[in-house]
Design an enzyme around this catalytic site. Structure first.
Site, mmCIF file in Angstrom:
data_model
loop_
_atom_site.group_PDB
_atom_site.id
_atom_site.type_symbol
_atom_site.label_atom_id
_atom_site.label_comp_id
_atom_site.label_asym_id
_atom_site.label_seq_id
_atom_site.Cartn_x
_atom_site.Cartn_y
_atom_site.Cartn_z
ATOM 1 N N PRO A 1 26.283 44.724 -13.331
ATOM 2 C CA PRO A 1 25.373 44.717 -14.474
ATOM 3 C C PRO A 1 24.497 45.962 -14.500
ATOM 4 C CG PRO A 1 24.666 43.111 -12.833
ATOM 5 C CD PRO A 1 25.984 43.655 -12.383
ATOM 6 N N GLU A 2 24.320 46.557 -15.662
ATOM 7 C CA GLU A 2 23.417 47.694 -15.821
ATOM 8 C C GLU A 2 22.159 47.209 -16.567
ATOM 9 O OE1 GLU A 2 25.110 51.403 -16.905
ATOM 10 O OE2 GLU A 2 27.006 50.985 -15.936
ATOM 11 N N LYS B 1 16.584 47.500 -12.967
ATOM 12 C CA LYS B 1 17.577 46.454 -12.778
ATOM 13 C C LYS B 1 17.110 45.306 -11.875
ATOM 14 C CE LYS B 1 21.740 47.965 -11.981
ATOM 15 N NZ LYS B 1 22.877 48.833 -11.604
ATOM 16 N N HIS C 1 30.730 29.865 -4.306
ATOM 17 C CA HIS C 1 29.961 31.116 -4.318
ATOM 18 C C HIS C 1 28.516 30.977 -4.815
ATOM 19 C CE1 HIS C 1 33.557 33.221 -3.157
ATOM 20 N NE2 HIS C 1 34.181 32.831 -4.241
ATOM 21 N N ARG D 1 30.337 38.691 -4.299
ATOM 22 C CA ARG D 1 30.361 39.821 -3.370
ATOM 23 C C ARG D 1 29.249 39.754 -2.324
ATOM 24 N NH1 ARG D 1 33.108 44.287 -5.681
ATOM 25 N NH2 ARG D 1 32.697 45.314 -3.714
ATOM 26 N N LYS E 1 17.401 70.058 -9.331
ATOM 27 C CA LYS E 1 18.688 69.489 -8.912
ATOM 28 C C LYS E 1 19.862 70.409 -9.221
ATOM 29 C CE LYS E 1 17.676 65.352 -7.337
ATOM 30 N NZ LYS E 1 18.162 64.846 -6.050
ATOM 31 N N ARG F 1 32.681 58.930 -8.717
ATOM 32 C CA ARG F 1 32.565 57.944 -9.787
ATOM 33 C C ARG F 1 33.481 58.286 -10.960
ATOM 34 N NH1 ARG F 1 27.883 54.874 -9.269
ATOM 35 N NH2 ARG F 1 29.034 53.441 -10.601
#
Ligand SMILES: [Zn+2]
Length: 274
Positions: A2-3, A59, A93, A112, A153, A262
């Protein structure tokens, strides 16, 4: 995983179902979910408290309870909440069960097992781990601070925007979408981004995150919010998951590459290295 939009939807759903519920008992079936303190202490501290409100910091889900107690919950890869009234027994779970005094219950399910629970209070939850190092979401990010951080950066803009100490709430899906919307190649070095482009990133990110939240988030990679509710923003994705499909602007093929490990989707024609 989930974002931010998906976590916001879970927060909205939790407020709909568990606000004002009194905790009769908490059942924990795997100790490692409870961080820093013992399961016994966690259960004892929360017994008889009432959930007043659920908010989110990036989050992280933040449960505000009576007596200024706070639970910080992070779903990580696969954490999900399911609410049952009348209460249901533990399902496969399910690792943390909140039993309420009105014979309903909330199951925390996590295939997980990476999710976390921290117990905090109102005075310290923003100044201690895990929330103290968190940057702000695009809507509340100051352009000068953000631009200064980018200037330092040398990593790619894709990798930099995933760093939650730089900006909060952009995961793999939404970084790809924001870079397409701003016509920036994911391979651009962060310190090459101009201030104008940095401003555009904040604006487009806010727009995309808000639109996705309104549509219930993106349901790809098994994501569903509370009680298996699916979102529909995946139908509006422009580049993420679109390998080999025509770009909606120039019709050339969307490509998939790896950036720092990614999976990254972009249009080589529309998005430029700065
Ligand atoms: Zn294109």
């Amino acid at each position: 995983m989930p974002e931010l939009p998906e976590v916001r939807v879970v927060r909205q759903q939790l407020n709909k179902y568990v606000k004002n519920k009194k905790i009769k008992e908490i059942h924990v079936f795997r100790d490692s979910f409870i961080k820093e303190i013992s399961v016994e202490e966690f259960k004892k501290e929360l017994k008889n408290e009432i959930i007043l409100e659920v908010s989110n910091e990036g989050k992280f889900l933040v449960f505000h309870l009576t007596n200024e107690k706070i639970i910080i919950s992070h779903l990580r890869m696969e954490g999900k909440y399911n609410y049952f009234s009348p209460a249901k027994n533990r399902l496969n779970h399910d690792y943390v069960l909140f039993e309420f005094d009105d014979n309903s219950n909330l199951h925390y399910n996590d295939t997980r097992t990476f999710g976390t629970f921290h117990l905090r209070n109102k005075d310290n939850y923003l100044t201690t781990k895990p929330l103290n190092k968190l940057a702000k979401i695009p809507e509340y990010t100051n352009i000068d601070d953000f631009f200064n951080k980018l200037q330092k950066k040398k990593t790619s803009i894709k990798t930099t925007l995933l760093d939650q100490t730089i900006i909060v709430g952009l995961g793999n899906i939404y970084v790809d979408e924001v870079l397409f919307a701003t016509k920036i190649s994911p391979l651009t070095q962060a310190n090459k981004i101009t201030k104008e482009k940095a401003q555009e990133i904040l604006e487009k990110a806010t727009e995309i995150l808000d639109k996705s939240t309104a549509l219930g988030g993106s349901s790809i990679n098994s994501y569903t919010s509370l009680n298996k509710k699916k979102g529909s923003f995946q139908n509006f994705l422009q580049v993420h998951t679109k390998k080999g499909k025509p770009c909606t602007i120039c019709k050339n093929e969307i490509v998939k590459i790896k950036v720092n490990g990614r999976g990254t989707y972009y249009c080589k024609t529309c998005q430029h290295e700065l």
